[in-house]
Design a protein around this motif. Structure first.
Motif, short mmCIF file in Angstrom:
data_model
loop_
_atom_site.label_atom_id
_atom_site.label_comp_id
_atom_site.label_asym_id
_atom_site.label_seq_id
_atom_site.Cartn_x
_atom_site.Cartn_y
_atom_site.Cartn_z
N ALA A 1 0.83 -1.21 0.00
CA ALA A 1 0.00 0.00 0.00
C ALA A 1 0.86 1.26 0.00
O ALA A 1 0.53 2.24 -0.68
CB ALA A 1 -0.92 0.00 1.22
N LEU B 1 -7.68 -3.47 6.70
CA LEU B 1 -7.99 -3.53 5.28
C LEU B 1 -9.07 -2.51 4.90
O LEU B 1 -9.01 -1.91 3.83
CB LEU B 1 -8.40 -4.95 4.88
CG LEU B 1 -7.28 -5.99 4.96
CD1 LEU B 1 -7.82 -7.37 4.63
CD2 LEU B 1 -6.11 -5.63 4.08
N ALA B 2 -10.04 -2.30 5.80
CA ALA B 2 -11.06 -1.27 5.55
C ALA B 2 -10.42 0.12 5.54
O ALA B 2 -10.79 0.97 4.72
CB ALA B 2 -12.15 -1.36 6.61
N ARG C 1 -8.62 0.59 2.24
CA ARG C 1 -9.58 0.81 1.15
C ARG C 1 -10.12 2.24 1.20
O ARG C 1 -10.24 2.91 0.18
CB ARG C 1 -10.72 -0.19 1.25
CG ARG C 1 -11.71 -0.03 0.13
CD ARG C 1 -12.73 -1.13 0.13
NE ARG C 1 -13.58 -0.99 -1.04
CZ ARG C 1 -14.88 -1.13 -0.98
NH1 ARG C 1 -15.46 -1.48 0.12
NH2 ARG C 1 -15.59 -0.97 -2.06
N ARG C 2 -10.45 2.71 2.40
CA ARG C 2 -10.98 4.06 2.55
C ARG C 2 -9.92 5.10 2.17
O ARG C 2 -10.21 6.09 1.49
CB ARG C 2 -11.45 4.29 3.98
CG ARG C 2 -12.12 5.63 4.20
CD ARG C 2 -12.63 5.77 5.61
NE ARG C 2 -11.56 5.61 6.57
CZ ARG C 2 -10.94 6.63 7.17
NH1 ARG C 2 -11.28 7.86 6.90
NH2 ARG C 2 -9.97 6.41 8.04
N TRP D 1 -7.41 4.66 0.10
CA TRP D 1 -7.20 4.60 -1.34
C TRP D 1 -8.31 5.34 -2.06
O TRP D 1 -8.06 6.09 -3.00
CB TRP D 1 -7.12 3.14 -1.79
CG TRP D 1 -6.80 2.99 -3.24
CD1 TRP D 1 -7.67 2.63 -4.23
CD2 TRP D 1 -5.54 3.18 -3.87
NE1 TRP D 1 -7.02 2.59 -5.42
CE2 TRP D 1 -5.72 2.93 -5.24
CE3 TRP D 1 -4.29 3.55 -3.41
CZ2 TRP D 1 -4.67 3.02 -6.14
CZ3 TRP D 1 -3.25 3.65 -4.31
CH2 TRP D 1 -3.45 3.39 -5.66
N SER D 2 -9.55 5.17 -1.61
CA SER D 2 -10.68 5.88 -2.22
C SER D 2 -10.53 7.38 -2.04
O SER D 2 -10.83 8.16 -2.94
CB SER D 2 -11.99 5.40 -1.62
OG SER D 2 -12.19 4.04 -1.85
#
Length: 99
Positions: free
Chosen positions: A11, A81-82, A85-86, A88-89
């Motif tokens: 990441a 992981l959440a 993802r957040r 990255w968004s």
């Protein structure tokens, strides 16, 4: 936890490359996965110590301790992981907005 370190490394490199291409400050974007992982590992350590103390005080079985530790680790993995993802968004939306 090794899985989370590998995810953090991937990441970090992806965040750095994406931020650099978009003109954002890459250092700030790249540091977040490892900073959050460090905080989660500190929390995991202290939670493990607390679990051990509670298990020893209540004289619970090893199965109970292992089950509680497994649930804690599963919660940390899903939460991390959440977060990735957040983040990255959020990075992608900043690129689209040009911020």
């Amino acid at each position: 936890m090794l899985f989370l370190v590998i995810v953090a490394f991937v990441a970090t490199t992806a965040f750095y490359a994406k931020a650099r291409r978009s003109g954002l400050q890459p250092g700030r974007a790249a540091m977040m996965p490892f900073v959050v992982l460090g905080l989660l590992m500190i929390f995991s350590f202290f939670a493990g110590v607390a679990i051990s103390q509670v298990v020893s005080l209540t004289q619970a079985s090893n199965f109970t301790e292992n089950a509680i530790r497994f649930m804690l680790n599963a919660f940390l993995i899903v939460g991390y992981l959440a977060f990735i993802r957040r983040s990255w968004s959020s990075l992608l939306s900043r690129m689209e907005d040009g911020i």
